[in-house]
Scaffold this active site. Structure first.
Site, PDB file in Angstrom:
ATOM      1  N   SER A 155       0.852  -1.185   0.000  1.00  0.00           N
ATOM      2  CA  SER A 155       0.000   0.000   0.000  1.00  0.00           C
ATOM      3  C   SER A 155       0.887   1.234   0.000  1.00  0.00           C
ATOM      4  CB  SER A 155      -0.889   0.009   1.246  1.00  0.00           C
ATOM      5  OG  SER A 155      -1.532   1.258   1.421  1.00  0.00           O
ATOM      6  N   TYR A 168      -1.977  -0.667  10.338  1.00  0.00           N
ATOM      7  CA  TYR A 168      -2.024  -1.070   8.926  1.00  0.00           C
ATOM      8  C   TYR A 168      -0.820  -0.516   8.173  1.00  0.00           C
ATOM      9  CZ  TYR A 168      -3.689  -1.389   4.098  1.00  0.00           C
ATOM     10  OH  TYR A 168      -3.799  -1.657   2.752  1.00  0.00           O
TER      11      TYR A 168
END
Length: 271
Positions: A155, A168
């Site tokens: 990501s 995350y």
């Protein structure tokens, strides 16, 4: 037929790909894309069996074979069994896409919103699961004359420190670091690279953020991106395909897929 489709068909025809977390979203789009180029696919799901079966049906309609495998990549036994299922069906594994991921949506300012259990759960899937799947598939890919390709779905949170939560972002940063570490030890037979999407349009973020915030964040990302666009599952799948069928001399690299939005990032998502 476009040139890249010809190249993809030449490379992927009758190959076997394991795609974790492929009952929806990026994983499902990748399975369909690979299947359209003649690649047999393992559709992995944790809870969404109906979604996995639908993706498998769509892939089989494109003329390939599939295996639906229910299991969590956080469980090493499931990882080993998933590879075994592919080997039992086709006798080979050529491609591994480590797409399965999880998060907890917590504002970065809310340090009390995360605890050790949250970090362990998120790392268990996003980092440890990626490691375990790669370890499980290594021998099968090394046995192939052409070697294998692993693509990790990280990501832009890994390189900007923003995202659905600090846990995350940290887990995706760890995944990018692990991509480099494993690329060193998996060569010369296996290439490992990472795709780093930004905001991905779809149900996962809409459900996590809620409709109002989802649309606000999407619009902000489009506004701030030099290309004026955000990613969708299909565009991320194309980036994954690039690492599989593109230059065979690339390993340990990351590809950011966000319309250039990371170039403008600050912790608050403003220029």
């Amino acid at each position: 037929m476009r040139k890249k489709e010809v190249i993809g068909m030449k490379y992927l025809s009758n190959k076997v790909a394991i795609i974790t977390g492929s009952s929806s979203g990026v994983g499902a789009a990748t399975a369909r894309l690979f299947a359209s180029l003649g690649c047999h696919v393992v559709i992995n799901y944790n809870a969404n069996s109906a979604g996995a079966e639908q993706v498998a049906k769509e892939c089989e309609e494109l003329g390939v074979e599939t295996v639906c495998f229910g299991g969590s990549v956080a469980n090493d036994t499931d990882c080993v069994a998933m590879v075994k299922a592919a080997m039992d069906k086709w006798g080979r594994v050529d491609i591994l896409v480590n797409n399965a991921g999880t998060t907890k949506f917590v504002d970065h300012n809310n340090l009390d919103g995360l605890d050790a259990e949250d970090f362990q759960r998120i790392y268990g899937v996003n980092v440890i699961g990626c490691y375990q799947m790669t370890r499980a598939a290594r021998a099968a890919m090394e046995a192939n004359d052409e070697g294998g390709a692993v693509v990790n779905i990280a990501s832009t949170a890994a390189v900007t420190g923003i995202g659905s939560s600090i846990a995350y972002a940290a887990s995706k940063g760890a995944m990018v670091t692990m991509t480099m570490s494993l690329a060193r030890v998996l060569g010369p037979n296996i290439r490992m690279n990472a795709v780093c999407p930004g905001f991905i349009e779809g149900d996962w973020l809409r459900e996590g953020l809620g409709d109002t915030q989802y649309e606000a964040v999407r619009d902000a990302n489009r506004r701030d991106a030099p290309l004026g666009v955000t990613a969708c599952p299909d565009t991320v799948a194309e980036a994954i395909l690039h690492f599989v069928t593109g230059p065979q001399v690339v390993t340990g690299e990351t590809l950011i897929v966000d319309g250039g939005r990371h170039l403008m990032s600050t912790p608050l998502g403003r220029r």
